[in-house]
Design a protein around this motif. Structure first.
Motif, PDB file in Angstrom:
ATOM      1  N   ASP A 237      46.692 -60.394  52.732  1.00 29.63           N
ATOM      2  CA  ASP A 237      47.070 -61.412  53.711  1.00 29.63           C
ATOM      3  C   ASP A 237      47.005 -60.863  55.131  1.00 29.63           C
ATOM      4  N   THR A 238      47.447 -59.621  55.314  1.00 26.90           N
ATOM      5  CA  THR A 238      47.391 -59.010  56.642  1.00 26.90           C
ATOM      6  C   THR A 238      45.953 -58.816  57.097  1.00 26.90           C
ATOM      7  N   ARG A 241      44.334 -62.286  57.809  1.00 29.40           N
ATOM      8  CA  ARG A 241      44.866 -62.864  59.047  1.00 29.40           C
ATOM      9  C   ARG A 241      44.247 -62.174  60.262  1.00 29.40           C
ATOM     10  N   ARG A 246      43.404 -66.681  59.235  1.00 26.60           N
ATOM     11  CA  ARG A 246      44.041 -67.492  58.191  1.00 26.60           C
ATOM     12  C   ARG A 246      44.039 -66.709  56.892  1.00 26.60           C
ATOM     13  N   VAL A 247      44.867 -67.165  55.947  1.00 28.86           N
ATOM     14  CA  VAL A 247      45.035 -66.465  54.678  1.00 28.86           C
ATOM     15  C   VAL A 247      44.557 -67.354  53.536  1.00 28.86           C
TER      16      VAL A 247
END
Length: 288
Positions: A237-238, A241, A246-247
């Motif tokens: 996710d990091t 992003r 966006r994830v």
């Protein structure tokens, strides 16, 4: 991290500065390299993407003979100590499980390397190849970890090495083979299975830290936080992003930042292989 007085491993292969005369096997240019970095960072088996090739240099050989940056010389020394420490940790943990520990080799390279799992450029990050039982590492990745991923510190670097050795442990335990078979049978579950495998390697890295601390007192104040920061910094996710803004959870291959930190901490606190069964349906933190 207290490492300067540690034993050095004899299983380091230095291929830095040695040219690899084959172009990247997968098309797509810079965009492909960026994607590869995101999906294969700390990856378990690049053979799922590329194939072919044999190790270019045997154990104990040196590189091209070119001068090495003093900073890299210190990092090489550090990596050798961490690898030796994993060699001192895992045999006693696997023996009760009926598995004899076979020490992996760690290959230092620059820019690109040929492994039994295929040709790889540095942009894919550190990786483990189960076909030749080698960890591959471009030491320049540690600068990326420090500056780009904002995860500085020697224990953060140790986590990287221990994670890749964790994939070697999975290989010895037969876990990697089972995951490969499950992915072949259920391609739709390939990403989810990859996440569970990566989280287990994080947990195995924590197991190493647990026993290294208990037996050799390697940790200093702030080291645990460094390791957790590194685990979080490379969460899917990091990374998504940062790259896309966006994830997309269904595209995760390594797990979220929270998951990666959770499993690293679990291994660190409990120190047992049994505690790292990420594949169990009721595994804690599996869907965090």
């Amino acid at each position: 991290m207290r490492w300067q007085g540690g034993r050095r491993s004899s299983n380091i292969e230095d291929r830095r500065g040695m040219g690899v005369g084959r172009p990247l096997a997968v098309g797509g240019g810079a965009a492909t390299i960026v994607i590869a970095l995101l999906v294969m960072l700390f990856g378990g088996d690049p053979g799922t993407v590329l194939s072919g090739g044999e190790p270019a240099v045997g154990p104990g050989t040196g590189g091209s003979g070119r001068p090495v940056d003093p900073a890299q010389a210190q990092l090489e020394d550090f990596v050798s100590v961490v690898l030796a420490d994993t060699e001192d940790t895992w045999p006693d943990l696997l023996l009760p499980l009926g598995v004899q520990y076979v020490e992996p080799h760690l290959v230092l390279f620059s820019d690109a390397v040929e492994s039994a799992c295929g040709f790889q450029e540095s942009a894919v990050g550190p990786f483990y190849c189960p076909l030749d039982e080698r960890v591959y590492l471009d030491l320049n990745f540690f600068r990326e970890l420090d500056q780009r991923f904002e995860a500085p510190g020697d224990f953060a670097r140790a986590y990287v090495v221990a994670h890749e050795v964790g994939h070697h442990v999975q290989n010895l335990l037969g876990i990697s083979e089972r995951v490969h078979a499950m992915r072949s049978q259920s391609p739709e579950d390939a990403n989810a299975l990859s996440v569970l495998q990566e989280l287990q390697a994080d947990c195995f890295a924590g197991i190493w830290a647990h026993h290294a601390q208990r037996q050799r007192q390697v940790l200093e104040q702030g080291d645990v936080e460094e390791g957790l920061t590194a685990a979080s910094a490379v969460g899917d996710d990091t990374l998504q992003r940062r790259a896309r803004g966006r994830v997309v959870p269904e595209s995760f291959t390594h797990g979220s930042s929270e998951q990666r930190a959770f499993w690293f901490r679990r291994g660190l606190e409990q120190g047992t292989v049994e505690a790292c069964d990420t594949f169990s349906e009721d595994a804690p933190g599996r869907r965090r």
